[in-house]
Scaffold this motif. Sequence first.
Motif, PDB file in Angstrom:
ATOM      1  N   CYS A   1      31.781  34.175  37.200  1.00 35.62           N
ATOM      2  CA  CYS A   1      31.930  33.873  35.779  1.00 35.62           C
ATOM      3  C   CYS A   1      31.824  32.368  35.540  1.00 35.62           C
ATOM      4  O   CYS A   1      31.135  31.920  34.619  1.00 35.62           O
ATOM      5  N   ILE A   2      32.500  31.602  36.353  1.00 34.97           N
ATOM      6  CA  ILE A   2      32.468  30.153  36.195  1.00 34.97           C
ATOM      7  C   ILE A   2      31.051  29.638  36.369  1.00 34.97           C
ATOM      8  O   ILE A   2      30.578  28.778  35.617  1.00 34.97           O
ATOM      9  N   ALA A   3      30.372  30.166  37.358  1.00 30.64           N
ATOM     10  CA  ALA A   3      29.003  29.727  37.601  1.00 30.64           C
ATOM     11  C   ALA A   3      28.126  29.996  36.392  1.00 30.64           C
ATOM     12  O   ALA A   3      27.301  29.165  35.999  1.00 30.64           O
ATOM     13  N   SER A   4      28.330  31.151  35.794  1.00 30.18           N
ATOM     14  CA  SER A   4      27.536  31.493  34.615  1.00 30.18           C
ATOM     15  C   SER A   4      27.822  30.529  33.468  1.00 30.18           C
ATOM     16  O   SER A   4      26.904  29.998  32.833  1.00 30.18           O
ATOM     17  N   MET A   5      29.090  30.270  33.220  1.00 30.45           N
ATOM     18  CA  MET A   5      29.459  29.356  32.145  1.00 30.45           C
ATOM     19  C   MET A   5      28.901  27.969  32.401  1.00 30.45           C
ATOM     20  O   MET A   5      28.370  27.307  31.496  1.00 30.45           O
ATOM     21  N   ALA A   6      29.019  27.520  33.623  1.00 28.97           N
ATOM     22  CA  ALA A   6      28.536  26.180  33.951  1.00 28.97           C
ATOM     23  C   ALA A   6      27.025  26.089  33.746  1.00 28.97           C
ATOM     24  O   ALA A   6      26.509  25.087  33.250  1.00 28.97           O
ATOM     25  N   GLY A   7      26.333  27.154  34.110  1.00 19.96           N
ATOM     26  CA  GLY A   7      24.889  27.150  33.912  1.00 19.96           C
ATOM     27  C   GLY A   7      24.507  27.023  32.448  1.00 19.96           C
ATOM     28  O   GLY A   7      23.623  26.231  32.086  1.00 19.96           O
ATOM     29  N   HIS A   8      25.187  27.759  31.599  1.00 14.75           N
ATOM     30  CA  HIS A   8      24.886  27.675  30.175  1.00 14.75           C
ATOM     31  C   HIS A   8      25.232  26.302  29.613  1.00 14.75           C
ATOM     32  O   HIS A   8      24.537  25.771  28.754  1.00 14.75           O
TER      33      HIS A   8
ATOM     34  N   GLU B   1      30.652  22.233  35.667  1.00 12.12           N
ATOM     35  CA  GLU B   1      31.616  23.105  36.324  1.00 12.12           C
ATOM     36  C   GLU B   1      33.045  22.661  36.026  1.00 12.12           C
ATOM     37  O   GLU B   1      33.946  23.477  35.836  1.00 12.12           O
ATOM     38  N   THR B   2      33.244  21.362  35.968  1.00 11.33           N
ATOM     39  CA  THR B   2      34.577  20.866  35.612  1.00 11.33           C
ATOM     40  C   THR B   2      34.988  21.355  34.234  1.00 11.33           C
ATOM     41  O   THR B   2      36.085  21.883  34.040  1.00 11.33           O
ATOM     42  N   ALA B   3      34.093  21.184  33.279  1.00  9.09           N
ATOM     43  CA  ALA B   3      34.398  21.642  31.927  1.00  9.09           C
ATOM     44  C   ALA B   3      34.668  23.145  31.911  1.00  9.09           C
ATOM     45  O   ALA B   3      35.595  23.615  31.241  1.00  9.09           O
ATOM     46  N   SER B   4      33.894  23.893  32.673  1.00  7.88           N
ATOM     47  CA  SER B   4      34.099  25.333  32.709  1.00  7.88           C
ATOM     48  C   SER B   4      35.482  25.680  33.249  1.00  7.88           C
ATOM     49  O   SER B   4      36.149  26.591  32.752  1.00  7.88           O
ATOM     50  N   ARG B   5      35.893  24.941  34.245  1.00  7.26           N
ATOM     51  CA  ARG B   5      37.220  25.206  34.811  1.00  7.26           C
ATOM     52  C   ARG B   5      38.319  24.922  33.798  1.00  7.26           C
ATOM     53  O   ARG B   5      39.287  25.661  33.678  1.00  7.26           O
ATOM     54  N   LEU B   6      38.192  23.833  33.087  1.00  3.66           N
ATOM     55  CA  LEU B   6      39.208  23.496  32.087  1.00  3.66           C
ATOM     56  C   LEU B   6      39.258  24.568  31.008  1.00  3.66           C
ATOM     57  O   LEU B   6      40.332  25.023  30.606  1.00  3.66           O
ATOM     58  N   ILE B   7      38.089  24.980  30.555  1.00  2.00           N
ATOM     59  CA  ILE B   7      38.032  26.037  29.548  1.00  2.00           C
ATOM     60  C   ILE B   7      38.634  27.319  30.101  1.00  2.00           C
ATOM     61  O   ILE B   7      39.352  28.041  29.414  1.00  2.00           O
TER      62      ILE B   7
ATOM     63  N   ARG C   1      49.800  24.917  24.324  1.00  2.00           N
ATOM     64  CA  ARG C   1      49.710  25.814  25.483  1.00  2.00           C
ATOM     65  C   ARG C   1      48.296  25.807  26.058  1.00  2.00           C
ATOM     66  O   ARG C   1      48.108  25.784  27.274  1.00  2.00           O
ATOM     67  N   LEU C   2      47.316  25.844  25.198  1.00  2.00           N
ATOM     68  CA  LEU C   2      45.930  25.840  25.688  1.00  2.00           C
ATOM     69  C   LEU C   2      45.645  24.544  26.438  1.00  2.00           C
ATOM     70  O   LEU C   2      45.061  24.540  27.527  1.00  2.00           O
ATOM     71  N   ILE C   3      46.086  23.448  25.854  1.00  4.01           N
ATOM     72  CA  ILE C   3      45.889  22.159  26.514  1.00  4.01           C
ATOM     73  C   ILE C   3      46.623  22.130  27.845  1.00  4.01           C
ATOM     74  O   ILE C   3      46.126  21.605  28.850  1.00  4.01           O
ATOM     75  N   ASN C   4      47.777  22.723  27.851  1.00  2.00           N
ATOM     76  CA  ASN C   4      48.560  22.786  29.079  1.00  2.00           C
ATOM     77  C   ASN C   4      47.806  23.546  30.162  1.00  2.00           C
ATOM     78  O   ASN C   4      47.775  23.143  31.332  1.00  2.00           O
ATOM     79  N   GLY C   5      47.188  24.645  29.774  1.00  2.00           N
ATOM     80  CA  GLY C   5      46.413  25.398  30.741  1.00  2.00           C
ATOM     81  C   GLY C   5      45.244  24.590  31.279  1.00  2.00           C
ATOM     82  O   GLY C   5      44.971  24.590  32.487  1.00  2.00           O
ATOM     83  N   ALA C   6      44.570  23.882  30.398  1.00  3.13           N
ATOM     84  CA  ALA C   6      43.468  23.037  30.852  1.00  3.13           C
ATOM     85  C   ALA C   6      43.981  21.932  31.773  1.00  3.13           C
ATOM     86  O   ALA C   6      43.347  21.615  32.790  1.00  3.13           O
ATOM     87  N   SER C   7      45.131  21.377  31.449  1.00  2.25           N
ATOM     88  CA  SER C   7      45.719  20.322  32.286  1.00  2.25           C
ATOM     89  C   SER C   7      45.999  20.828  33.688  1.00  2.25           C
ATOM     90  O   SER C   7      45.749  20.131  34.681  1.00  2.25           O
ATOM     91  N   SER C   8      46.530  22.030  33.750  1.00  4.12           N
ATOM     92  CA  SER C   8      46.846  22.597  35.060  1.00  4.12           C
ATOM     93  C   SER C   8      45.587  22.727  35.909  1.00  4.12           C
ATOM     94  O   SER C   8      45.569  22.356  37.096  1.00  4.12           O
ATOM     95  N   GLN C   9      44.531  23.236  35.301  1.00  2.00           N
ATOM     96  CA  GLN C   9      43.276  23.352  36.030  1.00  2.00           C
ATOM     97  C   GLN C   9      42.735  21.980  36.417  1.00  2.00           C
ATOM     98  O   GLN C   9      42.194  21.800  37.523  1.00  2.00           O
ATOM     99  N   ALA C  10      42.899  21.039  35.512  1.00  2.00           N
ATOM    100  CA  ALA C  10      42.432  19.686  35.796  1.00  2.00           C
ATOM    101  C   ALA C  10      43.129  19.125  37.033  1.00  2.00           C
ATOM    102  O   ALA C  10      42.487  18.571  37.940  1.00  2.00           O
ATOM    103  N   ALA C  11      44.430  19.305  37.060  1.00  5.93           N
ATOM    104  CA  ALA C  11      45.190  18.778  38.192  1.00  5.93           C
ATOM    105  C   ALA C  11      44.801  19.471  39.492  1.00  5.93           C
ATOM    106  O   ALA C  11      44.618  18.829  40.525  1.00  5.93           O
TER     107      ALA C  11
END
Lengths: 202, 202
Positions: A128-135, A152-158, B156-166
Amino acid sequence: MHKPRKEMIAETRAKLIAAARHAFGTIGYAEASMDDFTASAGLTRGALYHHFGDKKGLLQAVIAEIDGEMAARVNEVAARAPTRWQHFVDECTTYIEMALEPEIQRIMFRDGPAVLGDPAQWPNANACIASMAGHLTTLQEEGVVVSGLDPETASRLINGASSQAAQRIANSNDPEATSKKVVTAFKQLLEGLLKRPGPQPN
Amino acid sequence: MHKPRKEMIAETRAKLIAAARHAFGTIGYAEASMDDFTASAGLTRGALYHHFGDKKGLLQAVIAEIDGEMAARVNEVAARAPTRWQHFVDECTTYIEMALEPEIQRIMFRDGPAVLGDPAQWPNANACIASMAGHLTTLQEEGVVVSGLDPETASRLINGASSQAAQRIANSNDPEATSKKVVTAFKQLLEGLLKRPGPQPN
DNA sequence: ACAATTACATACGGAGCGTATGATTGTTAA
DNA sequence: TTAACAATCATACGCTCCGTATGTAATTGT
């Protein structure tokens, strides 16, 4: 010779995965007794250790299966959409919808990371992440999304925000109302990726 | 009468929490043997069950302690900042920095949710979110942030993104480089909250 | 057809958890 | 002051669960 050998093996593997998936998705990984759910599949722990090494290995197999299904569902929605950006947004909201299912939430977003560590490091569970990152990459090339950020970083945060979004909806006592609030806040965050001066799609 | 009674009790509680916190933060909740880490505090499981009910109760106490420390650190950074918006952004990045510490990451973002469920439902562990939500509210009143979104939901959404960022930074083999990529992507998402036509602060 | 491997079950030992019970100490009231 | 009481913490016991070692039947290769 009642059945070909390979079929029997695949069948027991499938039965173990299905039984474990149900147990993990309902009572959770830690509370799931290997004796219990192997017995519910008509087997014993012997088969489990033979095929998957240990409890963690079986969890990995379950996760790989679920990840494949999720990727399939995302790609299905991905088929047609008015604009590329809308397509991307739909992809994200579909992700949230999938995360609403208790089994997926429990296995993919709670027990999975706790037992196996950072999902980004999982071997067979990043479709799923790969797909999002590709788009995101193509959207950047088309000038819709700001350049200079790693897809990919942005996809992970999302993805992290999506997980929280789904949890918030799932645990609400008024899922309908909170779903609206969560989705609007989520889309608002996504618009941060859009290039400013350009016209908004829609 | 060597010591007042209440002091001894508070001391044993503190020792148990400290020992458990160290064990949970290093080897993790599931692998932490109650016999082991109570013994490392010079006690036994008897004291643990008396004061905290069970292993989960002790984890709750540990989480409450860490949450208090995190809130204190956030409020500390919150003291002075050029603009309110910058203040909010700093708050978020501070959150990411704290999430980089292995102990916090493991206890607050991995084992905690897996054992106790949705962090939003935790009794004594939402100080950081409350602070962020409060700042978001005033930013909305001042017209800096778009109206029509629920502050706590957005937090909460920002918190989730922060967790992934870390997590992404922590698990990188080049933390310096990925840190830059992650923070830029994260700030980009945050800008989605800003009102469009208005001038950007800074 | 016979040796070797595979697929799975069974058996055993150990570790961890929860409860029930016990002992020691501090507190309180008569 | 002292005797009853309560609270704090340790000890003991049984249970469940896990991992490994071993056993056995079936299948494959030759």
